[in-house]
Design a protein around this motif. Structure first.
Motif, mmCIF file in Angstrom:
data_model
loop_
_atom_site.group_PDB
_atom_site.id
_atom_site.type_symbol
_atom_site.label_atom_id
_atom_site.label_comp_id
_atom_site.label_asym_id
_atom_site.label_seq_id
_atom_site.Cartn_x
_atom_site.Cartn_y
_atom_site.Cartn_z
ATOM 1 N N PRO A 71 1.091 23.564 30.613
ATOM 2 C CA PRO A 71 0.918 22.104 30.623
ATOM 3 C C PRO A 71 0.119 21.575 29.418
ATOM 4 N N TYR A 72 -0.949 22.276 29.030
ATOM 5 C CA TYR A 72 -1.742 21.744 27.910
ATOM 6 C C TYR A 72 -0.970 21.803 26.592
ATOM 7 N N ALA A 75 1.321 18.825 26.646
ATOM 8 C CA ALA A 75 0.544 17.641 26.274
ATOM 9 C C ALA A 75 0.358 17.590 24.762
ATOM 10 N N PHE A 83 -0.268 10.084 37.588
ATOM 11 C CA PHE A 83 0.020 10.734 38.869
ATOM 12 C C PHE A 83 0.271 9.701 39.953
ATOM 13 N N GLN A 87 -5.177 10.855 40.005
ATOM 14 C CA GLN A 87 -5.995 12.035 39.698
ATOM 15 C C GLN A 87 -6.993 11.677 38.605
ATOM 16 N N PHE A 89 -10.689 11.301 36.855
ATOM 17 C CA PHE A 89 -11.941 12.068 36.890
ATOM 18 C C PHE A 89 -12.971 11.127 37.502
ATOM 19 N N MET A 92 -16.627 10.524 36.469
ATOM 20 C CA MET A 92 -16.892 10.044 35.114
ATOM 21 C C MET A 92 -16.763 8.531 35.057
ATOM 22 N N GLY A 101 -9.058 11.747 27.995
ATOM 23 C CA GLY A 101 -7.634 11.636 27.698
ATOM 24 C C GLY A 101 -7.358 11.822 26.217
ATOM 25 N N ARG A 163 -5.638 6.479 30.170
ATOM 26 C CA ARG A 163 -5.969 7.874 29.884
ATOM 27 C C ARG A 163 -4.761 8.618 29.330
ATOM 28 N N ALA B 186 -13.981 17.626 33.379
ATOM 29 C CA ALA B 186 -12.621 17.263 33.784
ATOM 30 C C ALA B 186 -11.990 18.400 34.578
ATOM 31 N N SER B 190 -10.332 17.591 38.210
ATOM 32 C CA SER B 190 -8.898 17.735 38.463
ATOM 33 C C SER B 190 -8.284 18.591 37.372
ATOM 34 N N HIS B 192 -5.298 19.656 37.083
ATOM 35 C CA HIS B 192 -3.988 19.178 36.630
ATOM 36 C C HIS B 192 -4.132 18.087 35.598
ATOM 37 N N ALA B 193 -4.984 17.121 35.918
ATOM 38 C CA ALA B 193 -5.168 16.018 34.987
ATOM 39 C C ALA B 193 -5.775 16.532 33.682
ATOM 40 N N ALA B 194 -6.660 17.520 33.783
ATOM 41 C CA ALA B 194 -7.280 18.078 32.580
ATOM 42 C C ALA B 194 -6.221 18.730 31.692
ATOM 43 N N GLU B 195 -5.350 19.537 32.300
ATOM 44 C CA GLU B 195 -4.292 20.192 31.520
ATOM 45 C C GLU B 195 -3.387 19.152 30.863
ATOM 46 N N ASN B 196 -3.103 18.089 31.610
ATOM 47 C CA ASN B 196 -2.225 17.059 31.065
ATOM 48 C C ASN B 196 -2.884 16.244 29.962
ATOM 49 N N ALA B 197 -4.189 16.381 29.837
ATOM 50 C CA ALA B 197 -4.872 15.746 28.714
ATOM 51 C C ALA B 197 -4.908 16.698 27.516
#
Ligand SMILES: Nc1ncnc2c1ncn2[C@@H]1O[C@H](COP(=O)(O)OP(=O)(O)OP(=O)(O)O)[C@@H](O)[C@H]1O
Ligand SMILES: [Mg+2]
Lengths: 255, 331
Positions: A71-72, A75, A83, A87, A89, A92, A101, A163, B186, B190, B192-197
């Motif tokens: 996934p990274y 990105a 989502f 989802q 953070f 924060m 982001g 984000r 992050a 989450s 998932h959200a971290a990976e997607n960033a």
């Protein structure tokens, strides 16, 4: 074509959530995915972003095969998402969410982060300015310092979009961005999506609100039980008997 | 703001006047031990509070640091200044080897792997007769000398440990406010959200784990130079649990948490060592563990965010650091 999906298939247990799905998305367009609940829309997003591996099929983005990437890495290739079930953070602030982001815009690694270096401070400053500009554009600048969890629901949805935009992606996947918004919020969201498209951004949009889909989408793909049942312009799919049949069983949003 | 500007330097100044005010070697030695443990818990705090992972093997990294110094200086006659960085490096390398496969998996795998690793290392210390000296350990570790300065007294060692501790605190303060610090938080919120960033979550968790092992190893090296003698007993499973306890009691993701946690647990341990035999004659160390367990349970009920968050209520200087350290579930 910016994105080309072919023969995409995903089984959960014995059930095909996505079966032999293919479509092409051209640059600078809004491509909508619609279909009844459980049709496999979110699963397609999970497959494109690498959250789930497909059982078969190919996904090409700017000519590059995405299947098998983490996934990274996807990105980093230029695809981000929001989502359906937020989802954020939530521990924060709003600004920190956008800064996170924008992770891909930075270079400072773990070791350098331990020190107070001018290069790091310059980078932080630049990214922060860009994040604040983005928050202003989306109308959240006043909330920058608030905890993300303190925002009303509609603004949390906007924050997820901010984000996703923060790293400067070329394709953004929006999973029901208007769900839970009131009609004023929905209309300003639609206007914002059109503005992003004018700037050349490509978007995949999952949306139940047909009015929004009809207003913003260039093309629409209709799914039912993991299968593609129709594809075309909003007007074409709206008149498609298969689509009307699929929706009549559920509800009559397509009117 | 003015409060913070005055309180922090004042606290630091007071601390550095401590050896001049305290004439008791016992108290000074307690402060040194608190300092050493704080260094370990600082690293563990990053791992637990920011990367959302737990290690039950940090006593092993602590011990590996200590044994590295002991073996290199007594068996191989390395200069002490070189043995100290080696004490930090070796655990770092080992953490990289254990962490790489386990951190790709999710959640509790690191906890399990470090648990097993900690037990194994402890056995190796006890059984590795030629190299480690077995249960009786290694004596005759020389004093650390850096340049012309030899750390041969408790006062000198106090300054060495506490200056090191504050340098690490400054580094961590930079880290948690940086791009990498945000990315770590992050991950714990989450994944998932971290990976997607675009965050390579496995790599970052590994880096946090290596960092925490380096600090534990450094503390172990300093410990060996301080007591000039080393044996397996301080590096067992109970010590690993105690470090986790310190991190949790102090408050994950808080600035002063590691120091508070180490201070509370060490002080309480000393107190119990004195008090428990008065109440229960002939009682041994096992009662301490029971008391620690009780205290942990009470703390989790009444103050789950740890003592570090107390500052917020008291309006004292320690502001809450960003991040709660409580990982949230996703998908
Ligand atoms: N991780 C998973 N494990 C098992 N089954 C799943 C998983 N994700 C989705 N499914 C199943 O796959 C099917 C498609 O789900 P998906 O979430 O893609 O639907 P959707 O079109 O997004 O629906 P909705 O409009 O309700 O969001 C459903 O039957 C769902 O229960
Ligand atoms: Mg969905």
């Amino acid at each position: 074509m910016l994105l080309e999906v072919k023969g995409l298939t995903k089984f959960f247990g014995g059930v095909a959530a996505v079966k032999d799905v293919g479509f092409k998305v051209s640059k600078g367009s809004i491509f909508a995915l619609i279909g009844p609940n459980g049709a496999g829309k979110t699963t397609i997003f999970n497959l494109i972003t690498g959250a789930l591996p497909p059982d078969s099929g190919t996904i090409r983005f700017e000519g590059r095969q995405l299947v098998g990437l983490k996934p990274y890495q996807i990105a980093a290739a230029g695809i981000t998402r929001t989502f359906q079930n937020l989802q954020l953070f939530s521990g924060m602030t709003v600004l920190e969410n956008v800064l996170t982001g924008a992770y891909l815009k930075g270079r400072t690694g773990f070791v350098k982060s331990l020190f107070c270096l001018p290069s790091k401070n310059r980078e932080d400053k630049r990214i922060k300015e860009e994040a604040l500009a983005l928050l202003e554009e989306i109308g959240l600048e006043e909330a920058a310092g608030l905890p993300a969890a303190a925002l009303p629901f509609g603004q949390q949805r906007l924050l997820e979009i901010a984000r996703a935009l923060a790293s400067g992606p070329r394709l953004v996947l929006l999973d029901e961005p208007a769900a839970g918004l009131n009609s004023t919020e929905t209309r300003s969201l639609a206007a914002y999506l059109k503005k992003l498209r004018e700037k050349g951004l490509t978007m995949l949009l999952i949306e139940h609100d047909m009015e929004t889909v009809m207003e913003v989408a260039d093309r629409v793909l209709v799914l039912n039980f993991g299968h593609v049942i129709a594809e075309g312009t909003p007007q074409e799919v709206q008149a498609d008997p298969e689509v009307i049949k699929a929706y009549l069983g559920e509800d009559d949003q397509v009117a | 703001m003015w409060k913070k500007a005055i309180l922090r330097p004042a606290a630091v100044l007071l601390l550095f006047a401590v050896p001049l005010l305290i004439k008791s070697n016992y108290l000074l030695s307690i402060l040194i031990v608190i300092g050493l443990y704080t260094i370990i818990v600082q690293g563990l705090g990053i791992l637990m509070g920011y990367a959302g992972q737990v290690s039950f093997g940090h006593a092993a990294f602590f011990g590996l640091g200590g044994y590295t110094v002991a073996i290199l200086t007594t068996r191989f006659h390395w200069p002490t200044v070189l043995a100290l960085p080696a004490a930090a490096l070796l655990p770092g390398v080992i953490a990289a080897i254990i962490g790489r496969p386990t951190l790709k998996l999710r959640e509790l795998y690191l906890a399990l792997a470090t648990l097993g690793f900690g037990i194994l290392v402890h056995i190796a210390f006890t059984e590795g007769k030629e190299l480690t000296g077995g249960p009786s350990g290694i004596t005759g570790i020389p004093y650390l000398s850096i340049g012309g300065l030899t750390f041969d007294s408790d006062i000198k060692f106090f300054y060495l440990v506490w200056i090191t501790l504050f340098l690490i605190l400054a580094g961590i303060n930079n880290l948690v406010r940086s791009r990498v610090g945000r990315a770590l938080r992050a991950i714990s919120e989450s994944e998932h959200a971290a990976e997607n960033a675009g965050i390579d979550t496995a790599k970052l968790k590994l880096q946090a784990f290596i960092f925490s092992a380096l600090l534990a190893g450094l503390a172990g090296g300093l410990y060996a130079f301080y007591v000039t003698f080393i044996s397996p007993s301080p590096f067992g499973f109970h010590a690993s649990v105690q470090f986790v306890l310190m991190a949790v009691i102090g408050g994950l993701g808080t600035f002063w948490g590691p120091l508070l946690g180490a201070a509370v647990v060490v002080t309480l341990g000393e107190f119990l060592r004195w008090a428990v035999p008065l109440v229960i004659p002939g009682a041994g160390g096992e009662y301490q563990i029971i008391f620690f367990g009780l205290i942990l349970v009470l703390l989790m009920i009444f103050r789950p965010e740890g003592l570090g968050a107390l500052g917020k209520c008291l309006k004292l200087s320690p502001e809450k650091m960003p991040g709660t350290g409580i990982p949230s579930k996703d998908i």
